[in-house]
Design a protein around this motif. Sequence first.
Motif, short mmCIF file in Angstrom:
data_model
loop_
_atom_site.label_atom_id
_atom_site.label_comp_id
_atom_site.label_asym_id
_atom_site.label_seq_id
_atom_site.Cartn_x
_atom_site.Cartn_y
_atom_site.Cartn_z
N ILE A 1 -6.63 76.23 79.06
CA ILE A 1 -5.26 76.15 78.52
C ILE A 1 -4.63 74.81 78.90
CG2 ILE A 1 -2.99 77.21 78.50
CD1 ILE A 1 -5.04 79.05 77.29
N ILE A 2 -4.77 74.43 80.16
CA ILE A 2 -4.20 73.16 80.62
C ILE A 2 -4.83 71.99 79.88
CG2 ILE A 2 -3.91 71.62 82.60
CD1 ILE A 2 -2.14 74.11 82.74
N ALA A 3 -6.15 72.04 79.70
CA ALA A 3 -6.85 70.96 78.99
C ALA A 3 -6.35 70.85 77.55
CB ALA A 3 -8.36 71.20 79.01
N ALA A 4 -6.12 71.99 76.89
CA ALA A 4 -5.62 71.97 75.51
C ALA A 4 -4.23 71.36 75.44
CB ALA A 4 -5.60 73.39 74.95
N ALA A 5 -3.39 71.67 76.43
CA ALA A 5 -2.04 71.11 76.46
C ALA A 5 -2.08 69.59 76.65
CB ALA A 5 -1.22 71.76 77.57
N LYS A 6 -2.93 69.14 77.56
CA LYS A 6 -3.05 67.69 77.80
C LYS A 6 -3.58 66.97 76.57
CE LYS A 6 -3.70 67.61 82.84
NZ LYS A 6 -4.66 67.29 83.93
N ALA A 7 -4.61 67.56 75.95
CA ALA A 7 -5.25 66.91 74.80
C ALA A 7 -4.30 66.76 73.62
CB ALA A 7 -6.49 67.70 74.39
N THR A 8 -3.35 67.68 73.49
CA THR A 8 -2.44 67.66 72.33
C THR A 8 -1.09 67.05 72.66
OG1 THR A 8 -1.74 69.92 72.87
CG2 THR A 8 -3.53 69.67 71.27
N CYS B 1 0.29 74.47 85.84
CA CYS B 1 1.18 73.74 84.93
C CYS B 1 1.97 72.69 85.69
CB CYS B 1 2.13 74.71 84.23
SG CYS B 1 1.35 75.80 83.02
N GLU B 2 2.54 73.09 86.83
CA GLU B 2 3.32 72.16 87.63
C GLU B 2 2.46 70.98 88.08
OE1 GLU B 2 5.13 74.19 90.85
OE2 GLU B 2 6.47 75.39 89.60
N ALA B 3 1.23 71.29 88.54
CA ALA B 3 0.33 70.24 89.03
C ALA B 3 -0.04 69.25 87.93
CB ALA B 3 -0.93 70.87 89.62
N ALA B 4 -0.08 69.76 86.68
CA ALA B 4 -0.44 68.91 85.55
C ALA B 4 0.77 68.20 84.95
CB ALA B 4 -1.14 69.76 84.48
N GLY B 5 1.95 68.43 85.50
CA GLY B 5 3.16 67.79 84.98
C GLY B 5 3.62 68.40 83.66
N ILE B 6 3.28 69.67 83.44
CA ILE B 6 3.66 70.37 82.21
C ILE B 6 4.68 71.45 82.56
CG2 ILE B 6 2.80 71.81 80.31
CD1 ILE B 6 0.04 70.48 80.78
N SER B 7 5.76 71.52 81.85
CA SER B 7 6.79 72.53 82.12
C SER B 7 6.27 73.92 81.77
CB SER B 7 8.06 72.24 81.32
OG SER B 7 8.63 71.01 81.71
N PHE B 8 6.50 74.87 82.65
CA PHE B 8 6.14 76.27 82.42
C PHE B 8 7.39 77.00 81.95
CE2 PHE B 8 5.72 80.66 84.05
CZ PHE B 8 4.55 81.04 83.40
N ILE C 1 1.51 77.32 73.07
CA ILE C 1 1.74 78.75 73.28
C ILE C 1 0.44 79.37 73.78
CG2 ILE C 1 2.46 80.91 72.21
CD1 ILE C 1 3.77 78.99 70.03
N ALA C 2 0.43 79.78 75.02
CA ALA C 2 -0.78 80.30 75.66
C ALA C 2 -0.90 81.80 75.41
CB ALA C 2 -0.76 80.00 77.15
N ASN C 3 -0.93 82.17 74.14
CA ASN C 3 -1.01 83.58 73.80
C ASN C 3 -1.48 83.71 72.36
OD1 ASN C 3 -0.42 86.54 73.95
ND2 ASN C 3 0.69 85.90 75.78
#
Length: 667
Positions: A66-73, A95-102, A7-9
């Motif tokens: 934010i992207i780094a935190a999502a990848k790390a977890t 998010c799209e570039a990192a393969g993470i759903s937005f 959650i980016a908030n």
Amino acid sequence: MFSKILIANRGEIACRVIKTARRLGIKTVAVYSEADANARHVRLADEAVLIGPAAARESYLVIDKIIAAAKATGAQAIHPGYGFLSENEDFCHACEAAGISFVGPPVAAIRAMGSKSAAKKLMEEAGVPLTPGYHGDRQEPEFLREEADSIGYPVLIKAAAGGGGKGMRLVERSEDFIDALASCQREARSSFGDDHVLVEKYVTRPRHIEIQVFGDTHGNCVYLFERDCSVQRRHQKVLEEAPAPGMTPERRAAMGRAAVDAAKAVGYVGAGTVEFIANQDGSFYFMEMNTRLQVEHPVTEMITGLDLVEWQLRVAAGEPLPLAQEQLQIHGHALEARIYAEDPAKGFLPSTGRLLHLSPPAEGIHVRVDTGVEEGDEISPHYDPMIAKLIVWDQNRERAQVRLLQALAEYRVVGVANNIDFLARLVACPAFAGADLDTGLIEREKAYLFPEQAEVPREVWLIAALAELQKERRYARADAAASSEPNSPWFIRDGWRLNAAARRELILRCGETEKRVQVTYLARSYRFLLDGQEIELAGEIDSRGQMRVELGGRRMDATVISAGEKRHVFVDGRTWQLAQVDPLFHAGEGGGAEGGLLAPMPGKVIALLAEAGQRVAKGTPLLILEAMKMEHTINAPAAGTLKAFRFAVGDQVNDGSELVEFEPEKA
């Protein structure tokens, strides 16, 4: 469905998303700044990642962190909440570039609606009705003023990338346009990093009605009815409700179709809100589309029985919409009030500090509280000062109003200034009660909403005095229980005296009014003498300050919370702030900075509007302070000379700091 989301908030919306994720069995990752290390959303999440200093631009607005935190977890998706990066196309693309759903719309939809001017062009092509105005790219001040002159005043200057009331100015005269434009652009740069504006005709007595839309990746799109958000101050919503009062089925269908057309025009996916300005005659114009979940989404949830965050997650995971348009129905009426740490009597100035006491009303089928704070948490100067959203539901609007008034009367906040009493007056205001709504309601009902300071009722003084005596007895009992001699008579606070009645005097103050309450101890009660009148009182106070009072044959409930020398008395749905006066304490001479102007809150100096040594008239703007995303202008209190500024542009200042050395003219 996802197994873990980030959650980016922060604050209330982060807690709101966590609640639904937990119900669905989805693990959550919170991100937090140094200022939020102990925040409620961090405590609630399954995991949490520190992303930087307190300033949002160094933490919550840094995409790479934010992207780094999502990848790390190992988070599979990111829910952006609202505000911060929720409508940032670069973030969605990252998010799209990192393969993470937005959890939100595609990049193209955010881009299309991210600029108010571009969105208006798109809506015009889609046949959605528009407000007359200039939505082009030219931004020269004189050109924009000429456009405003041709549109006709009043006009509204709006940040093209704006939202939440930021970067917006109402201008009523041509000669005021340039200054208002400069202020609007400064705020837009600070809030959105983009000072591009558009200019629109200001509709007289407009209503602000928005339509909740939802689309999926399978081509389905529905509207979940409307919300009326007309009650605003500084273009920020204060009360929201669903459905809109006076809305006919025909008008609802027309606005719903226009909203769906707007969403389909940009290939919209997920939750979005299409906002309209509506005339009193029923006509309406497209204002903007917010490509995110709205602050006021709970009122829609309350009248539909749906969880919009669940819908967001399911759609982001590729599922179709759970329901079709014909399956959606309205049940009852819902109202939402935003509880803020702010002082309505001082122009809604934000308030900061620790929540020394926080007691919301009990939640149930009729009452819901969405919050990001708990008792003991701090309202920081770094972020929005929202304490909570109070949402109520009932079978119709009249019953929902009664529910809201009752819930506000039960809300207890101590430690920061707040708007609860103001909200209660607003809900009880005849204009609001009668659904005579428009965005200028608060301004036109000033006399009702901002009454002269009422005289403190007699029972408030008496209850405050009784609370002091009962607290002394509670503390004495606690001391006795912890003592090796719990039955010692020295722990008894019953006022016993040999051959005489025990008497004492308590001194209380509210503003400039001071009262002396003389107390005589009786066997099971007290006799109070106030303003020459005697009355007998009895009662007990618990550890949360709640009291059941017997006052001259009348029984009533009250709450009294002590904070330093202050006594916050909650009784009959109102709050009174008294102070206990120590007769042995004598304040020193001169408590403030002589000839100085003090900061009304912590903030940052963003503009100096005068020169040192300049003689100015009363009311002349001297300095602009930015605090909690809002600009506050410091004006000359009288005619005089500005001797010096104590801070430079960019400096952070504390509450009460001397900003300006000022010498008033001698009479």
